[in-house]
Each structure stands twice: as C-alpha cells, then as structure tokens.
Motif scaffolding. Structure first.
Motif, PDB file in Angstrom:
ATOM      1  N   ARG A 109       0.817  -1.215   0.000  1.00 12.30           N
ATOM      2  CA  ARG A 109       0.000   0.000   0.000  1.00 12.30           C
ATOM      3  C   ARG A 109       0.848   1.261   0.000  1.00 12.30           C
ATOM      4  O   ARG A 109       0.317   2.383  -0.056  1.00 12.30           O
ATOM      5  CB  ARG A 109      -0.954  -0.008   1.191  1.00 12.30           C
ATOM      6  N   GLY A 110       2.155   1.094   0.095  1.00 16.19           N
ATOM      7  CA  GLY A 110       3.038   2.253   0.067  1.00 16.19           C
ATOM      8  C   GLY A 110       2.739   3.203   1.209  1.00 16.19           C
ATOM      9  O   GLY A 110       2.629   2.786   2.363  1.00 16.19           O
ATOM     10  N   LYS A 111       2.591   4.470   0.865  1.00 15.22           N
ATOM     11  CA  LYS A 111       2.320   5.481   1.901  1.00 15.22           C
ATOM     12  C   LYS A 111       0.823   5.662   2.167  1.00 15.22           C
ATOM     13  O   LYS A 111       0.446   6.519   2.979  1.00 15.22           O
ATOM     14  CB  LYS A 111       2.943   6.821   1.478  1.00 15.22           C
ATOM     15  N   ALA A 112       0.025   4.897   1.496  1.00 20.02           N
ATOM     16  CA  ALA A 112      -1.428   5.035   1.675  1.00 20.02           C
ATOM     17  C   ALA A 112      -1.831   4.603   3.082  1.00 20.02           C
ATOM     18  O   ALA A 112      -1.260   3.665   3.653  1.00 20.02           O
ATOM     19  CB  ALA A 112      -2.163   4.196   0.638  1.00 20.02           C
ATOM     20  N   SER A 113      -2.811   5.279   3.626  1.00 17.78           N
ATOM     21  CA  SER A 113      -3.320   4.911   4.952  1.00 17.78           C
ATOM     22  C   SER A 113      -4.131   3.626   4.846  1.00 17.78           C
ATOM     23  O   SER A 113      -4.527   3.214   3.752  1.00 17.78           O
ATOM     24  CB  SER A 113      -4.200   6.031   5.499  1.00 17.78           C
ATOM     25  N   LEU A 114      -4.371   2.997   6.000  1.00 16.56           N
ATOM     26  CA  LEU A 114      -5.215   1.810   6.008  1.00 16.56           C
ATOM     27  C   LEU A 114      -6.593   2.139   5.457  1.00 16.56           C
ATOM     28  O   LEU A 114      -7.172   1.354   4.704  1.00 16.56           O
ATOM     29  CB  LEU A 114      -5.332   1.257   7.434  1.00 16.56           C
ATOM     30  N   SER A 115      -7.089   3.314   5.797  1.00 20.17           N
ATOM     31  CA  SER A 115      -8.409   3.720   5.314  1.00 20.17           C
ATOM     32  C   SER A 115      -8.444   3.770   3.794  1.00 20.17           C
ATOM     33  O   SER A 115      -9.376   3.270   3.158  1.00 20.17           O
ATOM     34  CB  SER A 115      -8.785   5.090   5.894  1.00 20.17           C
ATOM     35  N   ASN A 116      -7.404   4.348   3.190  1.00 15.65           N
ATOM     36  CA  ASN A 116      -7.352   4.413   1.734  1.00 15.65           C
ATOM     37  C   ASN A 116      -7.187   3.040   1.118  1.00 15.65           C
ATOM     38  O   ASN A 116      -7.759   2.746   0.061  1.00 15.65           O
ATOM     39  CB  ASN A 116      -6.207   5.326   1.283  1.00 15.65           C
ATOM     40  N   GLN A 117      -6.408   2.181   1.779  1.00 13.55           N
ATOM     41  CA  GLN A 117      -6.235   0.826   1.265  1.00 13.55           C
ATOM     42  C   GLN A 117      -7.563   0.064   1.272  1.00 13.55           C
ATOM     43  O   GLN A 117      -7.913  -0.615   0.309  1.00 13.55           O
ATOM     44  CB  GLN A 117      -5.185   0.071   2.077  1.00 13.55           C
ATOM     45  N   LEU A 118      -8.318   0.187   2.386  1.00 13.47           N
ATOM     46  CA  LEU A 118      -9.610  -0.491   2.480  1.00 13.47           C
ATOM     47  C   LEU A 118     -10.584   0.045   1.429  1.00 13.47           C
ATOM     48  O   LEU A 118     -11.381  -0.698   0.867  1.00 13.47           O
ATOM     49  CB  LEU A 118     -10.197  -0.313   3.880  1.00 13.47           C
ATOM     50  N   ARG A 119     -10.496   1.333   1.173  1.00 10.54           N
ATOM     51  CA  ARG A 119     -11.395   1.935   0.184  1.00 10.54           C
ATOM     52  C   ARG A 119     -11.029   1.495  -1.229  1.00 10.54           C
ATOM     53  O   ARG A 119     -11.913   1.132  -2.020  1.00 10.54           O
ATOM     54  CB  ARG A 119     -11.323   3.462   0.289  1.00 10.54           C
ATOM     55  N   LYS A 120      -9.718   1.514  -1.544  1.00  4.21           N
ATOM     56  CA  LYS A 120      -9.297   1.202  -2.920  1.00  4.21           C
ATOM     57  C   LYS A 120      -9.296  -0.295  -3.202  1.00  4.21           C
ATOM     58  O   LYS A 120      -9.770  -0.741  -4.254  1.00  4.21           O
ATOM     59  CB  LYS A 120      -7.900   1.787  -3.168  1.00  4.21           C
ATOM     60  N   ALA A 121      -8.789  -1.075  -2.276  1.00  6.49           N
ATOM     61  CA  ALA A 121      -8.653  -2.508  -2.528  1.00  6.49           C
ATOM     62  C   ALA A 121      -9.969  -3.254  -2.345  1.00  6.49           C
ATOM     63  O   ALA A 121     -10.248  -4.226  -3.054  1.00  6.49           O
ATOM     64  CB  ALA A 121      -7.581  -3.104  -1.612  1.00  6.49           C
ATOM     65  N   LEU A 122     -10.788  -2.793  -1.396  1.00  9.05           N
ATOM     66  CA  LEU A 122     -12.010  -3.527  -1.057  1.00  9.05           C
ATOM     67  C   LEU A 122     -13.287  -2.737  -1.299  1.00  9.05           C
ATOM     68  O   LEU A 122     -14.384  -3.252  -1.094  1.00  9.05           O
ATOM     69  CB  LEU A 122     -11.958  -3.970   0.417  1.00  9.05           C
ATOM     70  N   ARG A 123     -13.146  -1.475  -1.698  1.00 11.92           N
ATOM     71  CA  ARG A 123     -14.304  -0.583  -1.885  1.00 11.92           C
ATOM     72  C   ARG A 123     -15.152  -0.514  -0.613  1.00 11.92           C
ATOM     73  O   ARG A 123     -16.384  -0.508  -0.665  1.00 11.92           O
ATOM     74  CB  ARG A 123     -15.153  -1.046  -3.075  1.00 11.92           C
ATOM     75  N   LEU A 124     -14.469  -0.460   0.501  1.00  8.45           N
ATOM     76  CA  LEU A 124     -15.146  -0.371   1.799  1.00  8.45           C
ATOM     77  C   LEU A 124     -15.462   1.094   2.079  1.00  8.45           C
ATOM     78  O   LEU A 124     -14.548   1.911   2.238  1.00  8.45           O
ATOM     79  CB  LEU A 124     -14.246  -0.967   2.892  1.00  8.45           C
ATOM     80  N   ASP A 125     -16.739   1.444   2.108  1.00  5.48           N
ATOM     81  CA  ASP A 125     -17.130   2.849   2.248  1.00  5.48           C
ATOM     82  C   ASP A 125     -16.893   3.351   3.680  1.00  5.48           C
ATOM     83  O   ASP A 125     -16.639   2.551   4.599  1.00  5.48           O
ATOM     84  CB  ASP A 125     -18.573   3.066   1.800  1.00  5.48           C
ATOM     85  N   PRO A 126     -16.979   4.662   3.887  1.00  5.42           N
ATOM     86  CA  PRO A 126     -16.667   5.229   5.221  1.00  5.42           C
ATOM     87  C   PRO A 126     -17.526   4.660   6.345  1.00  5.42           C
ATOM     88  O   PRO A 126     -17.025   4.454   7.456  1.00  5.42           O
ATOM     89  CB  PRO A 126     -16.935   6.722   5.031  1.00  5.42           C
ATOM     90  N   ALA A 127     -18.808   4.396   6.088  1.00  7.38           N
ATOM     91  CA  ALA A 127     -19.672   3.870   7.155  1.00  7.38           C
ATOM     92  C   ALA A 127     -19.228   2.470   7.572  1.00  7.38           C
ATOM     93  O   ALA A 127     -19.187   2.140   8.761  1.00  7.38           O
ATOM     94  CB  ALA A 127     -21.123   3.845   6.694  1.00  7.38           C
ATOM     95  N   LYS A 128     -18.887   1.634   6.590  1.00  9.01           N
ATOM     96  CA  LYS A 128     -18.417   0.283   6.918  1.00  9.01           C
ATOM     97  C   LYS A 128     -17.074   0.336   7.637  1.00  9.01           C
ATOM     98  O   LYS A 128     -16.820  -0.441   8.568  1.00  9.01           O
ATOM     99  CB  LYS A 128     -18.312  -0.557   5.649  1.00  9.01           C
ATOM    100  N   GLN A 129     -16.209   1.244   7.201  1.00 10.56           N
ATOM    101  CA  GLN A 129     -14.923   1.395   7.880  1.00 10.56           C
ATOM    102  C   GLN A 129     -15.123   1.842   9.326  1.00 10.56           C
ATOM    103  O   GLN A 129     -14.446   1.353  10.241  1.00 10.56           O
ATOM    104  CB  GLN A 129     -14.036   2.393   7.136  1.00 10.56           C
TER     105      GLN A 129
END
Length: 386
Positions: A272-292
């Motif tokens: 994920r490089g410098k991406a945050s866990l939140s960004n990784q979950l959003r990009k890799a899994l399409r996990l929206d903010p409410a699910k996160q």
C-alpha cells in the motif's frame, strides 16, 4: 337477527366484520381511537406490503412455531387470495423483484377508503372512541356518551399487539384477560431495532444505510441492508435476524459478502506504500466510510489478518429497542387457549384474531397476510357459532 361485536378496527377486525355481516349478522365494530386502521395506514406510508408472492410451502415456515396452528387459516387465505381481495377493492397490485406485493398506489389509504365504503354499504356500524374496559355477561365501554354496554350473540376480539401504542396497539387488553384468569404469553418485541451505545466518532454516520452486507445470527444469514442511527441499528436486515438475536444469538455482520476471506487477503496483500489503512480499504475492497467506521467501532484493536473480521464482525449491542418501537410483537393469546375456530375455550362465543394472537413473522407481507387470514377465519367461525 343475530348480533356480532368486533372490538378493534385494524385489518383483522375489519375482515372479521365483513365476514360476519355477509353471513347475515348485525355487526358493530368498536374502536378505541378516533379513526380506524391507524397502524395499517402507518404501514402503508412507505409502500403497503400486503403479502409475499411465493408458494404456500415457502410462506408457512415464516410463522415459526405458530405455523402448524395457522396452517389451515393461511391455506384458506394465502398470497394469491390476498391479491384477489385487494383487486376486489379496486386496488391493482404489483409484485416487486423480491416477491413482495404492493398496491400500485403504494399507499394504504385508497384501499382502506374503499374497504370502509364497502363495509358501510353492507351495514357495518363502526363506532370510534369506544374503549373496551371490561366484560362479564356484557362488554363494557368508555365512550364520548359515557359508559355503554353491548351484549352480542358472538364477539371477535382483534385488539392488536403491544407496539405503536399511539396507533392503538397498546396491549392494554391483556389486563382484562388476566382479570378473567385467561392464559397469556408475555409480549416480546419482534421486527425491532437494536440499541447500541456508539462511540462519538460514529455520529457523522447516523442516517447512513449499510448496503451490500450480510447479517449473521445463529444459523441465519441474511443479505440485506441495515441503517446506522443515533439509537442503534435498524432496518430490514436487522429486523430479519431480530428474533434470533432476541432469543440470545450473537450478531455478526459480513461487510464483504461477495468476497471470500482468501480474496480479501489477496487484495490486501498488495503493497500500500504510503497510503493509509483507510485508503487501502477503500481502494482494494471498496469499503465505504460507514463500513470502515463500523469496523473501527467493533474490531479494534485490529488484527494483522483483517479477513476474518471483515467476514464476521461481532456487533456489541444492548439488546432490543423498547417494545413500543417494534414493528410487531410476539406473545398474546396462546393457541392452546383457543379451539381450531380461534374461539376462547374458556369463553364460548368469543373469538380472537390478528396480532393479539401469539404468533410472529418477519416483515415482507407476512404480518398483514396473517392478520387478514385470522380475521377472516374468526369472522366465519363466529358466524357459524351464532
């Protein structure tokens, strides 16, 4: 002419009244509220789900342990009959993609108006603001004209359950049954939301639907939506598993039901490089903010392997919302206290129908179908008894 009294003017009571008057009885309907069918109208505000278009063998198990005593009653007025009944009142119906059946008007008010007009034409006498307060050889009421009594040949009680008291289903009739020593099963909330004491960070997500999830409780797994609210978790998915949760099953949410645990691991394994866990979950899994947010609320401290948590996130809650907020209730008059005609064994000539009986069913048209079917059955049986 033989006389009949129906107490309660919801769908079960009105159906009983129609059967009684068609059988040639003089019918009085007593309703405590200033107008009839209030809970019925509320149910129709977001689209009146009348029934579920499915085979009888699929419909019957939705009534759980009450399925067997209800079998002949529902068989006599199942899904197709409910649809024909609505059409007979001039209300065309359609079946949605889930099999749920609605009037094309998507409201209860046109159907109720047509039904009341038909009942009036048949001669049914509906008396509002008549609150039942006791019975001996007669039925006693508080009315705008003072105390009134009725002594009918037969009576059908259709007094509702114990939720949405402001609409008439306040369960107050249970005290009158207890006074006469009649058996009752304790009321329990059904199709209800769950209380959750949220952390402050959840506030910005209130009102957000959780889509594309599966809810797991006991041996139930339901793919449906839920709603994050200030009061807790609500919505169709929660209602579908609420009975199992009420009876003690743990609640889990699969946030990614279309992915396996291994597929999740594979997607998260990419650097994920410098991406945050939140960004990784959003990009890799399409996990929206409410699910996160839900993951952070119930999953911390997060394990290294997130896949099992994303597939079965344990939900901590404080039990059902108050019973009066529930869509329906379990409990009431047990079938063991009734004969096959829904007549009270200890009160000959008095029949019971609708949600005051001890049965429950999920949302999706089963509740209204059950009320209509038991009202029809009790009305026909009371007419035969008279």
């Amino acid at each position: 002419m033989k006389t009949a009294l129906v107490i309660g003017a919801g769908p079960a009571g009105l159906m009983a009244a129609e059967e009684l008057v068609r059988a040639g009885l003089e019918v009085v309907v007593a309703e405590a509220k200033p107008s009839v069918g209030r809970k019925f109208l509320m149910a129709g505000k977001s689209g009146l789900n009348l029934t579920k278009a499915e085979p009888f063998d699929a419909l019957l198990p939705q009534y759980f342990e009450a399925a067997e005593p209800l079998r002949p009653i529902l068989a006599a007025f199942e899904s197709a009959a409910v649809q024909d009944w609505a059409r007979g009142l001039g209300q065309e119906v359609f079946t949605g993609s889930s099999g749920r059946v609605f009037p094309r008007a998507m409201k209860a008010s046109p159907l109720l108006r047509a039904w009341l007009a038909r009942l009036a034409e048949l001669g049914v006498d509906i008396r509002t603001r008549w609150r039942w307060n006791g019975w001996d050889d007669e039925f006693h009421f508080d009315t705008p004209e003072g105390s009134q009594t009725e002594r009918p040949d037969v009576t059908v009680l259709a007094l509702g359950g114990a939720s949405w008291a402001r609409l008439g289903s306040d369960g107050a009739w249970a005290a009158l049954f207890e006074k006469k020593g009649l058996p009752l099963a304790p009321f329990k909330p059904a199709n209800m939301g769950l209380k959750v004491d949220w952390s402050p960070h959840m506030g910005k997500h209130f009102g957000t639907p959780l889509k594309g999830i599966a809810l797991i409780a006991g041996d139930q797994r339901v793919k449906a939506e839920a709603l994050l609210s200030q009061r807790g978790l609500e919505g169709g998915g929660i209602y579908a598993v609420s009975r199992a949760v009420r009876e003690g099953a743990a609640l889990q949410i699969d946030l990614l039901p279309d992915l396996s645990a291994d597929q999740i691991r594979a997607r998260l394994a990419k650097p994920r490089g410098k991406a945050s866990l939140s960004n990784q979950l959003r990009k890799a899994l399409r996990l929206d903010p409410a699910k996160q947010a839900l993951l952070m609320e119930f999953g911390r401290p997060l394990p290294d392997d997130l896949a099992p948590l994303l597939k079965a996130l344990p939900i901590r809650h404080q039990g059902p919302r108050p019973m009066d907020e529930a869509i329906s209730t379990a409990g009431g008059v047990p079938f063991a206290a009734l004969n096959d005609d829904l007549m009270l064994k200890d009160a000959p000539g008095v029949f019971c129908a609708g949600e005051m009986l001890d049965w429950e069913a999920p949302t999706g048209g089963y509740l209204i179908t059950g009320c209509l079917a038991t009202g029809r059955w009790a009305g026909q049986a009371a007419a035969r008894f008279a």
